[in-house]
Design a protein around this motif. Structure first.
Motif, PDB file in Angstrom:
ATOM      1  N   TRP A  35       0.756  -1.254  -0.118  1.00 35.95           N
ATOM      2  CA  TRP A  35      -0.097   0.073  -0.012  1.00 35.95           C
ATOM      3  C   TRP A  35       0.925   1.133  -0.029  1.00 35.95           C
ATOM      4  O   TRP A  35       0.314   2.175  -0.598  1.00 35.95           O
ATOM      5  N   THR A  36       1.966   1.156   0.624  1.00 33.78           N
ATOM      6  CA  THR A  36       2.787   2.497   0.669  1.00 33.78           C
ATOM      7  C   THR A  36       3.465   2.435  -0.558  1.00 33.78           C
ATOM      8  O   THR A  36       3.676   3.964  -1.114  1.00 33.78           O
ATOM      9  N   ALA A  37       3.932   1.659  -1.413  1.00 32.73           N
ATOM     10  CA  ALA A  37       4.430   1.715  -2.683  1.00 32.73           C
ATOM     11  C   ALA A  37       3.435   2.186  -3.548  1.00 32.73           C
ATOM     12  O   ALA A  37       3.730   3.189  -4.387  1.00 32.73           O
ATOM     13  N   LEU A  38       2.113   1.927  -3.521  1.00 28.27           N
ATOM     14  CA  LEU A  38       1.045   2.379  -4.227  1.00 28.27           C
ATOM     15  C   LEU A  38       0.745   3.930  -3.915  1.00 28.27           C
ATOM     16  O   LEU A  38       0.714   4.674  -4.895  1.00 28.27           O
ATOM     17  N   VAL A  39       0.838   4.176  -2.489  1.00 24.23           N
ATOM     18  CA  VAL A  39       0.694   5.741  -2.345  1.00 24.23           C
ATOM     19  C   VAL A  39       1.697   6.473  -2.812  1.00 24.23           C
ATOM     20  O   VAL A  39       1.487   7.689  -3.442  1.00 24.23           O
ATOM     21  N   ILE A  40       2.849   6.179  -2.769  1.00 27.70           N
ATOM     22  CA  ILE A  40       4.146   6.597  -3.124  1.00 27.70           C
ATOM     23  C   ILE A  40       4.059   6.820  -4.554  1.00 27.70           C
ATOM     24  O   ILE A  40       4.256   7.990  -5.083  1.00 27.70           O
ATOM     25  N   GLY A  41       3.948   5.932  -5.141  1.00 30.26           N
ATOM     26  CA  GLY A  41       4.094   5.864  -6.591  1.00 30.26           C
ATOM     27  C   GLY A  41       2.949   6.988  -7.419  1.00 30.26           C
ATOM     28  O   GLY A  41       3.114   7.529  -8.157  1.00 30.26           O
ATOM     29  N   VAL A  42       1.615   6.590  -6.904  1.00 32.74           N
ATOM     30  CA  VAL A  42       0.455   7.386  -7.477  1.00 32.74           C
ATOM     31  C   VAL A  42       0.742   8.829  -6.859  1.00 32.74           C
ATOM     32  O   VAL A  42       0.737  10.075  -7.777  1.00 32.74           O
ATOM     33  N   SER A  43       1.125   9.296  -5.661  1.00 34.05           N
ATOM     34  CA  SER A  43       1.242  10.581  -5.284  1.00 34.05           C
ATOM     35  C   SER A  43       2.335  11.298  -5.936  1.00 34.05           C
ATOM     36  O   SER A  43       2.082  12.352  -6.587  1.00 34.05           O
ATOM     37  N   ALA A  44       3.585  10.607  -6.015  1.00 35.78           N
ATOM     38  CA  ALA A  44       4.404  11.057  -6.917  1.00 35.78           C
ATOM     39  C   ALA A  44       4.271  11.386  -8.354  1.00 35.78           C
ATOM     40  O   ALA A  44       4.566  12.471  -8.894  1.00 35.78           O
ATOM     41  N   TYR A  45       3.368  10.704  -9.177  1.00 34.23           N
ATOM     42  CA  TYR A  45       3.092  10.855 -10.391  1.00 34.23           C
ATOM     43  C   TYR A  45       2.094  12.241 -10.356  1.00 34.23           C
ATOM     44  O   TYR A  45       2.336  12.851 -11.385  1.00 34.23           O
ATOM     45  N   LEU A  46       1.122  12.087  -9.606  1.00 33.73           N
ATOM     46  CA  LEU A  46       0.065  13.048  -9.701  1.00 33.73           C
ATOM     47  C   LEU A  46       0.744  14.337  -9.347  1.00 33.73           C
ATOM     48  O   LEU A  46       0.403  15.605  -9.624  1.00 33.73           O
ATOM     49  N   ILE A  47       1.768  14.487  -8.041  1.00 30.24           N
ATOM     50  CA  ILE A  47       2.240  15.707  -7.823  1.00 30.24           C
ATOM     51  C   ILE A  47       3.041  16.266  -8.965  1.00 30.24           C
ATOM     52  O   ILE A  47       3.134  17.419  -9.090  1.00 30.24           O
ATOM     53  N   GLY A  48       3.823  15.264  -9.487  1.00 27.40           N
ATOM     54  CA  GLY A  48       4.739  15.739 -10.552  1.00 27.40           C
ATOM     55  C   GLY A  48       3.718  16.280 -11.880  1.00 27.40           C
ATOM     56  O   GLY A  48       4.072  17.382 -12.478  1.00 27.40           O
ATOM     57  N   LYS A 123      10.916  12.593 -17.752  1.00 21.25           N
ATOM     58  CA  LYS A 123      10.399  11.316 -18.365  1.00 21.25           C
ATOM     59  C   LYS A 123      10.974  10.352 -17.518  1.00 21.25           C
ATOM     60  O   LYS A 123       9.918   9.311 -17.187  1.00 21.25           O
ATOM     61  N   GLY A 124      11.811  10.161 -16.979  1.00 19.68           N
ATOM     62  CA  GLY A 124      12.377   9.104 -16.107  1.00 19.68           C
ATOM     63  C   GLY A 124      11.375   9.026 -14.699  1.00 19.68           C
ATOM     64  O   GLY A 124      11.119   7.783 -14.382  1.00 19.68           O
ATOM     65  N   PHE A 125      11.327  10.248 -14.224  1.00 16.63           N
ATOM     66  CA  PHE A 125      10.489  10.144 -13.102  1.00 16.63           C
ATOM     67  C   PHE A 125       9.036   9.642 -13.278  1.00 16.63           C
ATOM     68  O   PHE A 125       8.526   8.864 -12.590  1.00 16.63           O
ATOM     69  N   TYR A 126       8.578  10.200 -14.524  1.00  9.60           N
ATOM     70  CA  TYR A 126       7.104   9.563 -14.776  1.00  9.60           C
ATOM     71  C   TYR A 126       6.974   8.231 -15.156  1.00  9.60           C
ATOM     72  O   TYR A 126       6.209   7.497 -14.623  1.00  9.60           O
ATOM     73  N   GLY A 127       7.966   7.718 -15.771  1.00 11.63           N
ATOM     74  CA  GLY A 127       8.204   6.246 -16.134  1.00 11.63           C
ATOM     75  C   GLY A 127       8.275   5.367 -15.068  1.00 11.63           C
ATOM     76  O   GLY A 127       7.568   4.475 -14.639  1.00 11.63           O
ATOM     77  N   MET A 128       9.108   5.803 -13.965  1.00 10.22           N
ATOM     78  CA  MET A 128       9.137   4.848 -12.734  1.00 10.22           C
ATOM     79  C   MET A 128       8.098   5.097 -11.786  1.00 10.22           C
ATOM     80  O   MET A 128       7.853   4.265 -11.141  1.00 10.22           O
TER      81      MET A 128
END
Length: 154
Positions: A35-48, A123-128
């Motif tokens: 769940w932490t990985a999902l929250v971090i991944g989606v949050s980082a993507y959306l904040i970016g 681009k790398g940030f969004y991809g990761m």
């Protein structure tokens, strides 16, 4: 005399109610990490995405690809798991699940490749963050399924 030899820490430990994990159920730590990985991944993507200097229609494209990718990944995980457990899965659904994941990843790759306004590190940030989110969604779906199967055994 026996009162002096008793350890008060042992008593408090014995009094704690321990939730026993069923056989085959993922640990709480693994569930939390997923769940932490999902929250971090989606949050980082959306904040970016929120902070990106791009047109609103571009932001909408990348948001739609994320949502589509998350749904496709969960759907694929379910189809693969069902098939593995001899639960009937139609060939069309199974194939569409694979196709949806491939299309989502392809749309992300093509979008990032053709995005002239985004620098390479972005681009790398969004991809990761996209890949992290997909992986976490798959893991969470697996955890939910494993927990359900473990509890249904009783």
């Amino acid at each position: 005399m026996s009162d002096m030899n008793e350890n008060p820490l042992m008593e408090s430990t014995e009094k704690k109610i321990k939730m026993e994990r069923k056989e085959g159920e993922p640990t709480a730590a693994f569930k939390g990490a997923s769940w932490t990985a999902l929250v971090i991944g989606v949050s980082a993507y959306l904040i970016g995405l929120f902070n990106a200097a791009m047109e609103l229609n571009e932001k909408g494209y990348y948001f739609a690809v994320l949502v589509f990718g998350l749904y496709a990944a969960v759907s694929l995980q379910k189809a693969v798991r069902d098939k593995d457990e001899d639960i009937p899965v139609s060939g069309i659904y199974y194939g569409l699940s694979w196709l949806a994941v491939i299309v989502a990843i392809g749309l992300m790759a093509i979008g990032l490749y053709n995005a002239g306004s985004i620098i390479l590190s972005e681009k790398g940030f969004y991809g990761m963050s996209f890949v992290l989110s997909l992986f976490a969604a798959i893991t969470i779906q697996k955890n939910i399924r494993d927990t359900q199967v473990a509890r249904d055994k009783d």
